[in-house]
Enzyme design. Structure first.
Site, PDB file in Angstrom:
ATOM      1  N   MET A  30     -26.764  39.105 -10.869  1.00 27.06           N
ATOM      2  CA  MET A  30     -26.622  38.245 -12.038  1.00 27.06           C
ATOM      3  C   MET A  30     -25.374  38.645 -12.840  1.00 27.06           C
ATOM      4  SD  MET A  30     -30.426  37.239 -13.209  1.00 27.06           S
ATOM      5  CE  MET A  30     -30.837  38.738 -14.067  1.00 27.06           C
ATOM      6  N   GLY A  31     -24.475  39.392 -12.212  1.00 28.29           N
ATOM      7  CA  GLY A  31     -23.227  39.759 -12.876  1.00 28.29           C
ATOM      8  C   GLY A  31     -23.405  40.896 -13.858  1.00 28.29           C
ATOM      9  N   HIS A  34     -22.206  46.889 -12.556  1.00 30.79           N
ATOM     10  CA  HIS A  34     -22.018  48.325 -12.790  1.00 30.79           C
ATOM     11  C   HIS A  34     -22.006  49.002 -11.419  1.00 30.79           C
ATOM     12  CE1 HIS A  34     -26.304  48.391 -12.013  1.00 30.79           C
ATOM     13  NE2 HIS A  34     -26.525  47.593 -13.046  1.00 30.79           N
ATOM     14  N   GLY A  36     -24.229  50.561  -9.839  1.00 34.01           N
ATOM     15  CA  GLY A  36     -25.416  50.278  -9.020  1.00 34.01           C
ATOM     16  C   GLY A  36     -25.141  49.080  -8.120  1.00 34.01           C
ATOM     17  N   HIS A  37     -24.558  48.037  -8.696  1.00 35.60           N
ATOM     18  CA  HIS A  37     -24.222  46.851  -7.900  1.00 35.60           C
ATOM     19  C   HIS A  37     -23.145  47.180  -6.857  1.00 35.60           C
ATOM     20  CE1 HIS A  37     -25.454  44.812 -11.823  1.00 35.60           C
ATOM     21  NE2 HIS A  37     -26.257  44.230 -10.950  1.00 35.60           N
ATOM     22  N   GLN A  61     -35.838  32.644 -13.842  1.00 34.23           N
ATOM     23  CA  GLN A  61     -36.545  33.929 -13.774  1.00 34.23           C
ATOM     24  C   GLN A  61     -36.643  34.630 -15.124  1.00 34.23           C
ATOM     25  OE1 GLN A  61     -33.618  35.566 -10.911  1.00 34.23           O
ATOM     26  NE2 GLN A  61     -33.892  37.494 -12.005  1.00 34.23           N
ATOM     27  N   LYS A 151     -34.085  50.038  -7.778  1.00 33.78           N
ATOM     28  CA  LYS A 151     -34.259  49.937  -9.229  1.00 33.78           C
ATOM     29  C   LYS A 151     -35.295  48.850  -9.594  1.00 33.78           C
ATOM     30  CE  LYS A 151     -33.018  49.600 -13.714  1.00 33.78           C
ATOM     31  NZ  LYS A 151     -33.260  48.227 -14.014  1.00 33.78           N
ATOM     32  N   GLN A 155     -39.433  43.761  -7.022  1.00 30.80           N
ATOM     33  CA  GLN A 155     -38.587  42.687  -6.495  1.00 30.80           C
ATOM     34  C   GLN A 155     -38.329  42.866  -4.999  1.00 30.80           C
ATOM     35  OE1 GLN A 155     -35.127  40.899  -8.665  1.00 30.80           O
ATOM     36  NE2 GLN A 155     -33.950  42.288  -7.390  1.00 30.80           N
ATOM     37  N   ARG A 189     -28.436  45.522 -18.703  1.00 29.66           N
ATOM     38  CA  ARG A 189     -28.967  45.453 -20.073  1.00 29.66           C
ATOM     39  C   ARG A 189     -28.599  46.672 -20.917  1.00 29.66           C
ATOM     40  NH1 ARG A 189     -32.947  42.713 -17.132  1.00 29.66           N
ATOM     41  NH2 ARG A 189     -33.449  40.677 -18.024  1.00 29.66           N
TER      42      ARG A 189
HETATM   43  P1  AMP Z   1     -29.274  42.155 -11.067  1.00 26.87           P
HETATM   44  O1  AMP Z   1     -27.842  41.772 -11.287  1.00 26.87           O
HETATM   45  O2  AMP Z   1     -29.855  42.953 -12.173  1.00 26.87           O
HETATM   46  O3  AMP Z   1     -30.110  41.000 -10.617  1.00 26.87           O
HETATM   47  O4  AMP Z   1     -29.244  43.160  -9.834  1.00 26.87           O
HETATM   48  C1  AMP Z   1     -28.674  42.804  -8.592  1.00 26.87           C
HETATM   49  C2  AMP Z   1     -29.045  43.827  -7.565  1.00 26.87           C
HETATM   50  O5  AMP Z   1     -28.563  45.106  -7.950  1.00 26.87           O
HETATM   51  C3  AMP Z   1     -30.565  43.968  -7.387  1.00 26.87           C
HETATM   52  O6  AMP Z   1     -30.873  44.105  -6.010  1.00 26.87           O
HETATM   53  C4  AMP Z   1     -30.860  45.236  -8.152  1.00 26.87           C
HETATM   54  O7  AMP Z   1     -32.017  45.909  -7.694  1.00 26.87           O
HETATM   55  C5  AMP Z   1     -29.615  46.050  -7.886  1.00 26.87           C
HETATM   56  N1  AMP Z   1     -29.453  47.079  -8.915  1.00 26.87           N
HETATM   57  C6  AMP Z   1     -29.555  46.911 -10.267  1.00 26.87           C
HETATM   58  N2  AMP Z   1     -29.415  48.097 -10.890  1.00 26.87           N
HETATM   59  C7  AMP Z   1     -29.229  49.032  -9.917  1.00 26.87           C
HETATM   60  C8  AMP Z   1     -29.021  50.448  -9.915  1.00 26.87           C
HETATM   61  N3  AMP Z   1     -28.993  51.153 -11.044  1.00 26.87           N
HETATM   62  N4  AMP Z   1     -28.871  51.078  -8.728  1.00 26.87           N
HETATM   63  C9  AMP Z   1     -28.912  50.375  -7.560  1.00 26.87           C
HETATM   64  N5  AMP Z   1     -29.086  49.035  -7.485  1.00 26.87           N
HETATM   65  C10 AMP Z   1     -29.246  48.376  -8.648  1.00 26.87           C
END
Ligand code: AMP
Length: 282
Positions: A30-31, A34, A36-37, A61, A151, A155, A189
């Protein structure tokens, strides 16, 4: 990196790549990216010929309208980070492109308990919306590999079930949770936390870590460990926990037997921001 803004354009580009025999790895996001992405992008780039990322803040969602409206958008920085991490194709669709016929779902899947408990209980409708958009994106992209983060623990369990129920050929790869130096799980967030809330936020991962350490030291009364975790969060002024639970890592049911694979999961509001985190205990 190629940037495409419509499904039609993406499918044309993917058809060409697949005709050339290229394998594809897909990272939906969702952009407000960081590390993690980008860790998922790097993992995808290692295992696939072509790495595709989508950025789509999916309205269906968000059970909380204010959360949707406040969701951070940092698109030019995201583009730089993706190119640097080795992404080849960025899909940036509009809401109309993803939902040309509106938001109503035709055959909604029933994921059972794994979608009803924890986040399912506190964010009604969230997983329906998440599964709806992931299913649409998988039909559009048809990747060989799909990369998601641990994380968002529930999901990835639900998406695994979605893939098998729909008999899709895509294989799900789950990457580890990336953390800040103090242990806070990276999250889009986190930028909404003020200085005081940011300091407090570390308590979530610290509590999970404490429970994991206690479990590994031999304290195996799970009800007691769960109560300790809940109280550590509950007794901290400024933290409003929604749950602290220890569950079977696959079914999310309360563990009953010895040697079950178990996970501790927590959700809490800090400074008006809802954060989630989890750790496998064994
Ligand atoms: P989101 O943009 O929050 O929908 O996350 C996109 C993807 O990145 C999802 O598969 C999340 O589980 C993963 N993600 C989000 N935060 C982290 C993190 N801290 N470490 C690893 N993957 C992450």
């Amino acid at each position: 990196m190629l940037i495409v803004k419509t499904t039609a354009e993406l499918q044309k580009c993917l058809k060409k790549l697949k005709n050339e025999g290229k394998s594809t790895g897909f990272v939906p996001t969702m952009g407000a990216l960081h590390q993690g992405h980008t860790s998922l992008i790097r993992a995808a780039a290692l295992k696939s010929d072509v790495t595709i990322c989508s950025i789509f803040v999916n309205p269906t969602q968000f059970n909380d309208k204010a959360d949707f409206e406040k969701y951070p958008v940092t698109i030019s920085r995201d583009i730089e980070m993706l190119a640097e991490a080795g992404c080849n194709v960025l899909f940036l669709p509009s809401v109309n492109d993803i939902y040309p016929n509106g938001f109503n779902q035709k055959q909604k899947l029933d994921f059972g308990f794994i979608a009803q408990t924890l986040e399912g209980e506190f964010r009604p409708g969230h997983f329906d919306g998440m599964a709806q958009v992931v299913e649409l994106l998988l039909y559009i992209v048809k990747p060989n590999l799909l990369f998601m983060g641990q994380k968002d623990y529930q999901q990835q369990l639900i998406v695994r079930k979605l893939i098998s129920s729909r008999r899709m050929k895509t294989k799900l790869v789950v990457g580890p949770t990336l953390r800040e130096k103090d242990g806070l799980a990276m999250s889009s967030r986190n930028v909404r936390l003020d200085q005081q809330a940011r300091k407090l936020a570390v308590k979530i991962s610290a509590t999970l870590q404490q429970v994991k350490t206690d479990f590994r030291k031999g304290k195996q009364n799970l009800a007691q460990l769960k109560e300790n975790g809940w109280l550590m969060l509950q007794n901290e002024p400024g933290i409003k926990p929604e749950y602290f639970e220890i569950r079977n890592a696959n079914s999310l049911q309360t563990p009953l037997k010895k040697n079950e694979k178990i996970v501790a999961l927590a959700a809490a509001y800090i400074g008006g921001v809802r954060l989630i985190d989890n750790m496998l205990l064994n």
